[in-house]
Scaffold this motif. Structure first.
Motif, mmCIF file in Angstrom:
data_model
loop_
_atom_site.group_PDB
_atom_site.id
_atom_site.type_symbol
_atom_site.label_atom_id
_atom_site.label_comp_id
_atom_site.label_asym_id
_atom_site.label_seq_id
_atom_site.Cartn_x
_atom_site.Cartn_y
_atom_site.Cartn_z
ATOM 1 N N GLN A 1 5.348 6.757 0.405
ATOM 2 C CA GLN A 1 6.340 5.513 0.486
ATOM 3 C C GLN A 1 5.323 4.241 0.538
ATOM 4 O O GLN A 1 4.207 4.336 0.664
ATOM 5 N N LEU A 2 5.959 3.194 0.082
ATOM 6 C CA LEU A 2 5.321 1.867 -0.086
ATOM 7 C C LEU A 2 5.675 1.060 1.363
ATOM 8 O O LEU A 2 6.665 1.249 1.526
ATOM 9 N N VAL A 3 4.615 0.431 1.780
ATOM 10 C CA VAL A 3 4.767 -0.321 2.827
ATOM 11 C C VAL A 3 3.788 -1.716 2.870
ATOM 12 O O VAL A 3 2.823 -1.708 1.807
ATOM 13 N N VAL B 1 0.797 -1.138 -0.146
ATOM 14 C CA VAL B 1 0.126 0.088 0.036
ATOM 15 C C VAL B 1 0.817 1.233 0.070
ATOM 16 O O VAL B 1 2.003 1.309 0.537
ATOM 17 N N GLN B 2 0.213 2.259 -0.514
ATOM 18 C CA GLN B 2 1.103 3.645 -0.416
ATOM 19 C C GLN B 2 0.477 4.463 0.560
ATOM 20 O O GLN B 2 -0.690 4.733 0.696
ATOM 21 N N THR B 3 1.471 4.955 1.303
ATOM 22 C CA THR B 3 0.989 5.917 2.386
ATOM 23 C C THR B 3 1.915 7.274 2.103
ATOM 24 O O THR B 3 2.967 7.321 1.261
ATOM 25 N N VAL B 4 1.502 8.234 3.162
ATOM 26 C CA VAL B 4 2.163 9.455 3.254
ATOM 27 C C VAL B 4 2.745 9.571 4.410
ATOM 28 O O VAL B 4 2.040 9.416 5.454
ATOM 29 N N ASP B 5 3.898 10.009 4.421
ATOM 30 C CA ASP B 5 4.525 9.875 5.918
ATOM 31 C C ASP B 5 4.478 11.632 6.412
ATOM 32 O O ASP B 5 3.847 12.330 5.939
#
Length: 187
Positions: free
Chosen positions: A66-68, A56-60
């Motif tokens: 970023q991909l996690v 999944v793609q998240t935003v820090d």
């Protein structure tokens, strides 16, 4: 008549007792049978656990994408183009080494292997099948007909991969664990 029967039984008893007392082959056979029985009781007990995670793609906090990997549990929903990572953990819970450990994982027909993502512990030879697990090679090739009609061998496309195999050359010692993984994309 009674005397000769008693004498015969005495001779028979002597024939059985004397070899046992002197460490004869009968005693040796008993020891071998005991060792074989112990080996049947003491055997490796390899346990496999399959886990899946979805990329999944998240935003820090700084607004960076970023991909996690998000673990999938129960009845998870996936969509076409989602990338999943399957991880297989294996542990020898037995009392003796597990020799010739091979982990084989079929790629579901509704998935496509993501090339060059298979990983494993050091010493695991990774091979692939493009024929449903009939044969395995490190780099599968397919025949491709060129415009001029000639046939060449080229690397198999990701869609052709059907099975992945990890072959561990070294024995898996008791209480030792190994882990392998690979990524697939949902069609």
């Amino acid at each position: 008549m009674k005397r000769s029967l008693g004498l015969g039984l005495a001779v028979l008893a002597t024939c059985v007792i004397v070899p046992l007392a002197k460490g004869s082959p009968v005693l040796a056979q008993l020891r071998v049978a005991t060792a074989e029985l112990a080996q049947q009781v003491l055997r490796p007990e390899v346990k496999l656990v399959l886990e899946a995670a979805k990329q999944v793609q998240t935003v820090d906090d700084q607004g960076q994408s970023q991909l996690v990997w998000q673990p999938l549990e129960g009845e998870a929903t996936v969509q076409p183009q989602d990338v999943l990572r399957y991880t297989i953990s294996s542990k020898n819970a037995g009392e003796i080494p597990a020799k010739n450990l091979v982990i084989t994982q079929a790629i579901p027909s509704q998935m496509t292997y993501v090339l060059a993502t298979a990983t494993g512990n050091e010493g695991a030879a990774i091979t692939y099948s493009i024929d449903g697990g009939e044969s395995f090679v490190a780099e599968p090739l397919v025949e491709v007909v060129q415009e001029d009609g000639t046939v060449t061998l080229e690397p198999a496309p990701a869609e052709a991969y059907t099975t992945i195999r990890w072959d561990f050359a070294q024995a898996l010692e008791p209480e030792v664990a190994v882990q392998v993984s690979y990524d697939i994309a949902v069609k």
